[in-house]
Design a protein around this motif. Structure first.
Motif, PDB file in Angstrom:
ATOM      1  N   SER A  79      72.259  38.034  -3.202  1.00  0.00           N
ATOM      2  CA  SER A  79      71.324  39.184  -3.862  1.00  0.00           C
ATOM      3  C   SER A  79      70.602  38.315  -5.176  1.00  0.00           C
ATOM      4  O   SER A  79      69.423  38.780  -5.801  1.00  0.00           O
ATOM      5  CB  SER A  79      72.096  40.246  -4.132  1.00  0.00           C
ATOM      6  OG  SER A  79      73.288  39.741  -5.013  1.00  0.00           O
ATOM      7  N   VAL A  80      71.242  37.246  -5.596  1.00  0.00           N
ATOM      8  CA  VAL A  80      70.566  36.637  -6.963  1.00  0.00           C
ATOM      9  C   VAL A  80      70.324  35.169  -6.670  1.00  0.00           C
ATOM     10  O   VAL A  80      71.336  34.508  -6.321  1.00  0.00           O
ATOM     11  CB  VAL A  80      71.431  36.811  -8.158  1.00  0.00           C
ATOM     12  CG1 VAL A  80      70.970  36.028  -9.228  1.00  0.00           C
ATOM     13  CG2 VAL A  80      71.905  38.221  -8.537  1.00  0.00           C
ATOM     14  N   GLY A  98      58.272  44.580  -7.657  1.00  0.00           N
ATOM     15  CA  GLY A  98      59.579  44.937  -8.179  1.00  0.00           C
ATOM     16  C   GLY A  98      59.495  45.548  -9.487  1.00  0.00           C
ATOM     17  O   GLY A  98      58.324  45.742 -10.062  1.00  0.00           O
ATOM     18  N   ARG A  99      60.611  45.595 -10.239  1.00  0.00           N
ATOM     19  CA  ARG A  99      60.686  46.071 -11.634  1.00  0.00           C
ATOM     20  C   ARG A  99      61.584  45.334 -12.275  1.00  0.00           C
ATOM     21  O   ARG A  99      62.673  44.549 -11.712  1.00  0.00           O
ATOM     22  CB  ARG A  99      61.098  47.510 -11.698  1.00  0.00           C
ATOM     23  CG  ARG A  99      60.179  48.797 -11.191  1.00  0.00           C
ATOM     24  CD  ARG A  99      60.600  49.896 -11.643  1.00  0.00           C
ATOM     25  NE  ARG A  99      59.593  50.989 -11.298  1.00  0.00           N
ATOM     26  CZ  ARG A  99      58.149  51.414 -12.003  1.00  0.00           C
ATOM     27  NH1 ARG A  99      58.250  50.639 -13.217  1.00  0.00           N
ATOM     28  NH2 ARG A  99      57.510  52.013 -11.670  1.00  0.00           N
ATOM     29  N   VAL A 100      61.377  45.017 -13.682  1.00  0.00           N
ATOM     30  CA  VAL A 100      62.424  44.585 -14.467  1.00  0.00           C
ATOM     31  C   VAL A 100      63.416  45.602 -14.768  1.00  0.00           C
ATOM     32  O   VAL A 100      63.388  46.752 -15.300  1.00  0.00           O
ATOM     33  CB  VAL A 100      61.621  44.077 -15.950  1.00  0.00           C
ATOM     34  CG1 VAL A 100      62.623  43.558 -16.919  1.00  0.00           C
ATOM     35  CG2 VAL A 100      60.357  43.316 -15.774  1.00  0.00           C
ATOM     36  N   GLU A 110      62.190  45.012  -4.336  1.00  0.00           N
ATOM     37  CA  GLU A 110      62.124  45.296  -2.917  1.00  0.00           C
ATOM     38  C   GLU A 110      63.501  45.704  -2.472  1.00  0.00           C
ATOM     39  O   GLU A 110      64.079  45.323  -1.353  1.00  0.00           O
ATOM     40  CB  GLU A 110      61.428  44.409  -1.950  1.00  0.00           C
ATOM     41  CG  GLU A 110      60.009  44.269  -2.223  1.00  0.00           C
ATOM     42  CD  GLU A 110      59.064  43.345  -1.443  1.00  0.00           C
ATOM     43  OE1 GLU A 110      59.671  42.844  -0.460  1.00  0.00           O
ATOM     44  OE2 GLU A 110      57.960  43.515  -1.366  1.00  0.00           O
ATOM     45  N   GLY A 111      64.359  46.329  -3.256  1.00  0.00           N
ATOM     46  CA  GLY A 111      65.834  46.512  -2.967  1.00  0.00           C
ATOM     47  C   GLY A 111      66.813  45.662  -3.298  1.00  0.00           C
ATOM     48  O   GLY A 111      68.003  45.752  -2.994  1.00  0.00           O
ATOM     49  N   ALA A 147      58.525  42.875   3.338  1.00  0.00           N
ATOM     50  CA  ALA A 147      59.779  43.745   3.305  1.00  0.00           C
ATOM     51  C   ALA A 147      59.384  45.209   3.533  1.00  0.00           C
ATOM     52  O   ALA A 147      60.191  45.870   4.332  1.00  0.00           O
ATOM     53  CB  ALA A 147      60.724  43.763   2.199  1.00  0.00           C
ATOM     54  N   GLU A 148      58.374  45.406   2.852  1.00  0.00           N
ATOM     55  CA  GLU A 148      57.766  46.698   3.099  1.00  0.00           C
ATOM     56  C   GLU A 148      57.374  47.069   4.627  1.00  0.00           C
ATOM     57  O   GLU A 148      57.648  47.971   5.071  1.00  0.00           O
ATOM     58  CB  GLU A 148      56.773  47.199   2.270  1.00  0.00           C
ATOM     59  CG  GLU A 148      56.391  48.662   2.374  1.00  0.00           C
ATOM     60  CD  GLU A 148      55.060  48.937   1.348  1.00  0.00           C
ATOM     61  OE1 GLU A 148      53.916  49.507   1.659  1.00  0.00           O
ATOM     62  OE2 GLU A 148      55.192  48.248   0.181  1.00  0.00           O
TER      63      GLU A 148
END
Length: 751
Positions: free
Chosen positions: A178-179, A638-640, A653-654, A422-423
């Motif tokens: 994930s990271v 994405g977002r911060v 994207e999740g 991914a979308e």
């Protein structure tokens, strides 16, 4: 010498200069794909242009279609530096992020292709037909390879002969961490040595990490013996490299130095690759070298070929002329070896797939009948009878590809479909009713999604449908096609009107042009007024539907400042109030990053209204919309989430992502406003396309078609170009990319 640190510029699609100025022929030879005038000789709008107007840095390159020549110069070396960085450290497959794993897989494929090339009698079969000066150049190179010229002059050791498939398949691990782990830090001793050398040559010490990533632990020795290797770093111009060489070599660093000519040859070919070309005409390349003061361009090309950086081609034999009229000569082409070998491998793999013979329609007929009489039924029948099929259509046509996968799985076949983003994968899973057969191309190639590989590196599947096929670069396509097992079916599906791949090549377009496989054209129209408008753009018509609603709106503006004001007003007030579409569901798209109404200006204005903050985390605040580009041609929205001493924390994207502080400025951008290439594969409820007056040189049908096609319910066009936008839609469809794939596909099969 002053230049931005390469570490800050390498590898993303946004690193190019911000202006859009016309490209000269010597800077661009074949033109890049999404440029103003059909990509040939006009400003590009893809990965950056030169100057400070509308340069879409993200679209050229990474090869792309929207980049200008000077932008390509920065991005050319940046791409290779980023690729080196992504693969650094010898990470195991279980720890690789999806982007890094795909890059690793591509390196494996390139090694396999190189081994296969070594088994040939000659570098490339087409080279045997060279004539004139090109034949002399190739003869000189082969003389070195055969030991007839002194090794002190050129060093071109022969590669060992290897069987067709020697590289083991990339191990298939679990889903990517994930990271993603940070790349291994360069060796401190190597960094210190390079930093000292850079200082001695008057170059910024900040280039040291990028130099070590690009040239390896022995970077200091490499640069001392050949200072022009500095051109391999992003942001370094020929003038910078010349100054560095003069500081180290003194009077010996002249414009005719063979090392300089070779480095410039590679740089010019890399720039062409960033605009989508896999080859460049020798005459044009020589002219471009002349513009850089290289006195003997042919010698420079010969050096690059001898060193294995480039290959020469002359595809076809000049037709026999009569006594009165001499036939025109066949152009001599030059290309970087990596793309030349990838095209060869791709052509062979596609030939192998297509030659597997017609399939059988036994069992498929009921599935085709169940699909009715439309395009979906035609696609099912074509896939039943052929092992390679091409399928074209708009957004609605994706349901036809999904119907094919569902039909095949209903017959007990191992069928999968892969999208670009991914979308796209999520939308595909919704059509299929299951996530398992829905993949991303990157996930499939990296081994983190989809079927495993067998001992020969083939996917364990019977049918593979690849959506968004225009986004396949030649290296990615070669790896994909080589991985399809004998007898399996491959269906390439996509919209040929959108901007092409961020990587070099024009795979889908070349296949369509060559008529290499059965072609099913979707007859399913995209729904609603937006779909009607976009369909008209595809054939060169700029006609706003008269529906009485607010689905498609054109907002004229007089100058860039007004364009910015109206855009912010639309996103924050007009669209939410009139249509009920929240700002988070609205996306702004522009031709480029620079200029008075580019992504930088618009992102600053939109951030101030939608998520104001001091930007204390490298210019970002929690809640900021961002686009993350971990590798060339790969972007995720994405977002911060936050930040700490280990870097910026994102939700893309999740998937949680952590970006090291040193990489933040290079790989992360605000994303309230994007370029069209960054938006490919995504859709939003509402889209605001901003076309300021200074964008005229980079406009094309493909660019506007792609941008407008991202809207589902509402499209606003804020435009200050007068009639220029409609004229570009009518007269500038998209530029040609110079490739060899169509020629290779028509070549008689060997053996």
């Amino acid at each position: 010498m002053s230049t931005e640190p390469a570490a800050e510029n390498a590898g993303t699609e946004e690193d190019a200069p911000d202006a859009a100025t016309p490209r000269t022929e010597e800077e661009e030879t074949g033109t890049g794909e999404e440029t103003g005038t059909a990509e040939a000789g006009t400003p590009a709008d893809e990965e950056g242009t030169s100057g400070e107007a509308v340069t879409p840095a993200d679209e050229a390159g990474t090869s792309g279609e929207e980049a200008g020549a000077s932008a390509a110069a920065e991005e050319g070396t940046g791409a290779s530096a980023a690729a080196e960085e992504a693969d650094a450290g010898g990470k195991t497959a279980a720890r690789l992020s999806e982007a890094e794993a795909e890059l690793a897989a591509q390196r494996v494929e390139r090694a396999r292709i190189a081994a296969r090339k070594a088994a040939r009698e000659e570098p490339v079969a087409a080279g045997t037909k060279l004539t004139g000066k090109a034949a002399e150049l190739l003869a000189a190179v082969r003389a070195v390879e055969q030991g007839e010229r002194p090794a002190a002059t050129f060093d071109a050791p022969a590669s060992p002969v290897a069987p067709r498939r020697t590289a083991p398949p990339p191990p298939r691990g679990a889903e990517p961490a994930s990271v993603p782990p940070a790349p291994s830090a360069p060796d401190p001793a190597a960094l210190e040595a390079v930093a000292a050398l850079l200082t001695r040559g008057g170059a910024p010490e900040a280039l040291a990490p990028a130099a070590v990533r690009a040239l390896g632990e022995g970077a200091a020795g490499e640069l001392e013996s050949d200072p022009w290797q500095l051109l391999r770093l992003a942001g370094v111009t020929p003038e910078h490299a010349d100054a560095f060489a003069r500081a180290l070599l003194g009077a010996g660093a002249g414009p005719g130095d063979v090392r300089r000519g070779r480095a410039l040859t590679v740089r010019l070919l890399e720039e062409a690759a960033l605009r989508g070309h896999t080859v460049r005409e020798l005459a044009e390349l020589a002219a471009a070298l002349g513009k850089h003061g290289v006195p003997d361009a042919e010698e420079a090309v010969q050096e690059a070929v001898a060193e294995g950086d480039a290959l020469l081609f002359q595809d076809g034999v000049p037709p026999a002329g009569d006594e009165e009229e001499e036939a025109p000569p066949v152009p001599v082409l030059v290309g970087l070896e990596r793309y030349a070998l990838a095209e060869e491998s791709l052509a062979d793999a596609l030939g192998r797939i297509a030659a597997a013979g017609a399939g059988t329609e036994d069992g498929w007929a009921p599935a085709a009948e169940a699909a009715g009489r439309g395009s979906a039924a035609e696609l099912i029948r074509a896939a039943a009878a052929h092992t390679l099929v091409l399928h074209t259509g708009g957004e609605a046509a994706r349901a036809e590809a999904a119907a094919l996968v569902s039909a095949a799985r209903g017959l007990g076949l191992r069928a999968f479909a892969a999208a670009h983003t991914a979308e796209g994968r999520r939308a595909l899973a919704a059509l299929l009713g299951a996530k398992e057969p829905a993949l991303t191309v990157a996930g499939l190639l990296s081994g983190t999604q989809g079927p495993a590989r067998d001992a020969e590196g083939h996917f364990a599947l019977d049918l593979l449908v690849v959506l968004d096929a225009p986004q396949l670069g030649v290296e990615e396509a070669a790896l994909l096609a080589e991985s399809v097992p004998d007898g399996a079916r491959l269906v390439l599906s996509g919209d040929p009107g959108v901007l092409g791949s961020a990587g070099a090549g024009r795979v889908f377009g070349d296949l369509l042009a060559a008529r290499f496989a059965p072609h099913v054209v979707s007859r399913t129209p995209d729904p609603g007024p937006v779909g009607e408008f976009v369909s008209g753009l595809g054939v060169g018509e700029f006609e706003v539907p008269r529906t009485g609603g607010h689905e498609v709106v054109v907002v004229p503006v007089r100058e860039p400042g007004e364009a910015v004001h109206r855009t912010v007003q639309l996103v924050t007030d007009s669209v939410p109030r009139a249509l009920g579409v929240a700002p988070d569901e609205t996306q702004v798209l522009v031709p480029g990053h620079g200029g008075a109404a580019g992504t930088r200006v618009l992102n600053a204005a939109l951030k101030e209204r939608l998520n104001p903050g001091p930007g204390r985390f490298g210019g970002f605040d929690p809640g900021d919309r961002i686009v993350w580009s971990p590798a060339p041609g790969r972007t995720a929205l994405g977002r911060v989430v936050g930040a700490d001493q280990e870097g910026l924390r994102l939700e893309c994207e999740g998937t949680p992502v952590r970006v090291a502080p040193a990489d933040t400025g290079r790989t992360v951008r605000h994303a309230w406003a994007l370029t069209a290439h960054q938006a490919v594969g995504h859709r939003w409820a509402a889209v605001v396309v901003v076309v300021p007056g200074d964008a005229v040189p980079v406009l094309s049908r493909a660019w506007f078609y792609t941008a407008a096609g991202r809207a589902e319910r509402h499209l606003s066009v804020v435009q200050g170009t007068g009639e220029a936008l409609a004229q570009a839609v009518a007269a500038r469809p998209s530029g040609e990319r110079r490739t060899r794939l169509t020629t290779l596909l028509s070549r008689p099969a060997e053996g």
